[in-house]
Design a protein around this motif. Sequence first.
Motif, PDB file in Angstrom:
ATOM      1  N   LYS A  81      28.952  33.204  45.865  1.00  7.73           N
ATOM      2  CA  LYS A  81      28.839  34.256  46.881  1.00  7.73           C
ATOM      3  C   LYS A  81      29.775  34.066  48.068  1.00  7.73           C
ATOM      4  CE  LYS A  81      24.410  35.872  45.500  1.00  7.73           C
ATOM      5  NZ  LYS A  81      23.005  35.907  45.638  1.00  7.73           N
ATOM      6  N   PRO A  82      30.030  32.835  48.537  1.00  9.64           N
ATOM      7  CA  PRO A  82      30.912  32.694  49.700  1.00  9.64           C
ATOM      8  C   PRO A  82      32.400  32.933  49.405  1.00  9.64           C
ATOM      9  CG  PRO A  82      29.498  30.749  49.452  1.00  9.64           C
ATOM     10  CD  PRO A  82      29.349  31.578  48.223  1.00  9.64           C
ATOM     11  N   CYS A  83      32.776  33.070  48.134  1.00  6.65           N
ATOM     12  CA  CYS A  83      34.204  33.234  47.788  1.00  6.65           C
ATOM     13  C   CYS A  83      34.732  34.541  48.367  1.00  6.65           C
ATOM     14  CB  CYS A  83      34.391  33.199  46.276  1.00  6.65           C
ATOM     15  SG  CYS A  83      36.107  33.449  45.758  1.00  6.65           S
ATOM     16  N   ILE A  84      35.780  34.447  49.146  1.00  8.20           N
ATOM     17  CA  ILE A  84      36.371  35.613  49.804  1.00  8.20           C
ATOM     18  C   ILE A  84      36.995  36.584  48.788  1.00  8.20           C
ATOM     19  CG2 ILE A  84      38.664  34.627  50.233  1.00  8.20           C
ATOM     20  CD1 ILE A  84      38.415  35.817  53.099  1.00  8.20           C
ATOM     21  N   ASN A  85      37.365  36.060  47.614  1.00 11.45           N
ATOM     22  CA  ASN A  85      37.964  36.876  46.557  1.00 11.45           C
ATOM     23  C   ASN A  85      36.960  37.267  45.476  1.00 11.45           C
ATOM     24  OD1 ASN A  85      40.801  37.167  47.244  1.00 11.45           O
ATOM     25  ND2 ASN A  85      40.879  34.945  47.065  1.00 11.45           N
ATOM     26  N   ARG A  86      35.696  37.051  45.735  1.00 12.39           N
ATOM     27  CA  ARG A  86      34.662  37.284  44.726  1.00 12.39           C
ATOM     28  C   ARG A  86      34.726  38.698  44.145  1.00 12.39           C
ATOM     29  NH1 ARG A  86      28.502  38.244  44.952  1.00 12.39           N
ATOM     30  NH2 ARG A  86      27.821  37.101  43.117  1.00 12.39           N
ATOM     31  N   LYS A  87      34.816  39.683  44.994  1.00  7.33           N
ATOM     32  CA  LYS A  87      34.819  41.076  44.536  1.00  7.33           C
ATOM     33  C   LYS A  87      36.021  41.356  43.635  1.00  7.33           C
ATOM     34  CE  LYS A  87      34.932  45.843  46.136  1.00  7.33           C
ATOM     35  NZ  LYS A  87      35.022  46.742  47.280  1.00  7.33           N
ATOM     36  N   ARG A  88      37.205  40.975  44.072  1.00  6.15           N
ATOM     37  CA  ARG A  88      38.411  41.279  43.286  1.00  6.15           C
ATOM     38  C   ARG A  88      38.423  40.498  41.973  1.00  6.15           C
ATOM     39  NH1 ARG A  88      40.897  44.110  40.428  1.00  6.15           N
ATOM     40  NH2 ARG A  88      43.119  43.814  40.128  1.00  6.15           N
ATOM     41  N   LEU A  89      38.030  39.228  42.008  1.00  5.20           N
ATOM     42  CA  LEU A  89      38.002  38.447  40.778  1.00  5.20           C
ATOM     43  C   LEU A  89      36.964  39.007  39.804  1.00  5.20           C
ATOM     44  CD1 LEU A  89      38.440  34.841  42.222  1.00  5.20           C
ATOM     45  CD2 LEU A  89      40.131  36.187  40.943  1.00  5.20           C
ATOM     46  N   ALA A  90      35.840  39.469  40.307  1.00  2.00           N
ATOM     47  CA  ALA A  90      34.824  40.093  39.445  1.00  2.00           C
ATOM     48  C   ALA A  90      35.363  41.380  38.814  1.00  2.00           C
ATOM     49  CB  ALA A  90      33.558  40.372  40.239  1.00  2.00           C
ATOM     50  N   GLU A  91      36.139  42.149  39.576  1.00  2.00           N
ATOM     51  CA  GLU A  91      36.750  43.362  39.036  1.00  2.00           C
ATOM     52  C   GLU A  91      37.723  43.021  37.907  1.00  2.00           C
ATOM     53  OE1 GLU A  91      36.662  45.941  43.207  1.00  2.00           O
ATOM     54  OE2 GLU A  91      38.541  45.056  42.524  1.00  2.00           O
ATOM     55  N   ILE A  92      38.534  41.987  38.120  1.00  2.03           N
ATOM     56  CA  ILE A  92      39.486  41.564  37.084  1.00  2.03           C
ATOM     57  C   ILE A  92      38.734  41.150  35.829  1.00  2.03           C
ATOM     58  CG2 ILE A  92      41.165  39.768  36.463  1.00  2.03           C
ATOM     59  CD1 ILE A  92      42.040  39.854  39.483  1.00  2.03           C
ATOM     60  N   LYS A  93      37.684  40.363  36.008  1.00  3.35           N
ATOM     61  CA  LYS A  93      36.891  39.903  34.866  1.00  3.35           C
ATOM     62  C   LYS A  93      36.295  41.089  34.110  1.00  3.35           C
ATOM     63  CE  LYS A  93      33.387  36.582  33.554  1.00  3.35           C
ATOM     64  NZ  LYS A  93      32.514  35.511  34.005  1.00  3.35           N
ATOM     65  N   ALA A  94      35.740  42.046  34.835  1.00  5.10           N
ATOM     66  CA  ALA A  94      35.130  43.232  34.209  1.00  5.10           C
ATOM     67  C   ALA A  94      36.181  44.049  33.455  1.00  5.10           C
ATOM     68  CB  ALA A  94      34.434  44.088  35.251  1.00  5.10           C
ATOM     69  N   GLU A  95      37.360  44.203  34.051  1.00 10.44           N
ATOM     70  CA  GLU A  95      38.422  44.964  33.378  1.00 10.44           C
ATOM     71  C   GLU A  95      38.871  44.251  32.106  1.00 10.44           C
ATOM     72  OE1 GLU A  95      41.590  46.731  35.843  1.00 10.44           O
ATOM     73  OE2 GLU A  95      40.362  46.127  37.571  1.00 10.44           O
ATOM     74  N   LEU A  96      38.942  42.945  32.133  1.00  7.64           N
ATOM     75  CA  LEU A  96      39.316  42.195  30.934  1.00  7.64           C
ATOM     76  C   LEU A  96      38.265  42.346  29.838  1.00  7.64           C
ATOM     77  CD1 LEU A  96      40.705  38.924  32.528  1.00  7.64           C
ATOM     78  CD2 LEU A  96      41.995  40.576  31.135  1.00  7.64           C
ATOM     79  N   GLU A  97      37.014  42.373  30.217  1.00  3.78           N
ATOM     80  CA  GLU A  97      35.928  42.509  29.237  1.00  3.78           C
ATOM     81  C   GLU A  97      35.924  43.885  28.584  1.00  3.78           C
ATOM     82  OE1 GLU A  97      32.491  41.374  31.537  1.00  3.78           O
ATOM     83  OE2 GLU A  97      32.955  39.233  31.303  1.00  3.78           O
ATOM     84  N   GLU A  98      36.496  44.882  29.256  1.00  3.52           N
ATOM     85  CA  GLU A  98      36.563  46.232  28.702  1.00  3.52           C
ATOM     86  C   GLU A  98      37.660  46.391  27.654  1.00  3.52           C
ATOM     87  OE1 GLU A  98      36.919  49.040  31.888  1.00  3.52           O
ATOM     88  OE2 GLU A  98      34.978  48.502  32.728  1.00  3.52           O
ATOM     89  N   LEU A  99      38.609  45.461  27.633  1.00  2.00           N
ATOM     90  CA  LEU A  99      39.725  45.560  26.683  1.00  2.00           C
ATOM     91  C   LEU A  99      39.293  45.280  25.273  1.00  2.00           C
ATOM     92  CD1 LEU A  99      42.620  43.863  28.669  1.00  2.00           C
ATOM     93  CD2 LEU A  99      42.175  46.305  28.386  1.00  2.00           C
TER      94      LEU A  99
END
Length: 99
Positions: A81-99
């Motif tokens: 939760k404290p990761c400042i890039n948490r939101k963007r990294l989660a978006e990248i992960k979600a986009e990769l899972e959609e491929l």
Amino acid sequence: MSDLDMPTQPNLVLGPENDHYWLVQRMAKATGIDLVRAANTDILTQQDWAGIVTHCRGCTWSDGCGRWLDQPDDAQRDLPKPCINRKRLAEIKAELEEL
């Protein structure tokens, strides 16, 4: 303003580029995010990557991040939760899972 834009703060001292480059790499690996695949599929642009590293450089949790990453754990973990890039990294992960 995008979530990767750094707010203007007087006297904001950014951490060393190399250290934060590796923190982001380690965070991605610990949380199962394939940055190479993200770059190869244009999910992660060079500008986005530079923004993530720069954002990390301005984070006040980098010491905690290093300790979190140093905890022995071979299993994939959720983004902290404290990761400042948490939101963007989660978006990248979600986009990769959609491929």
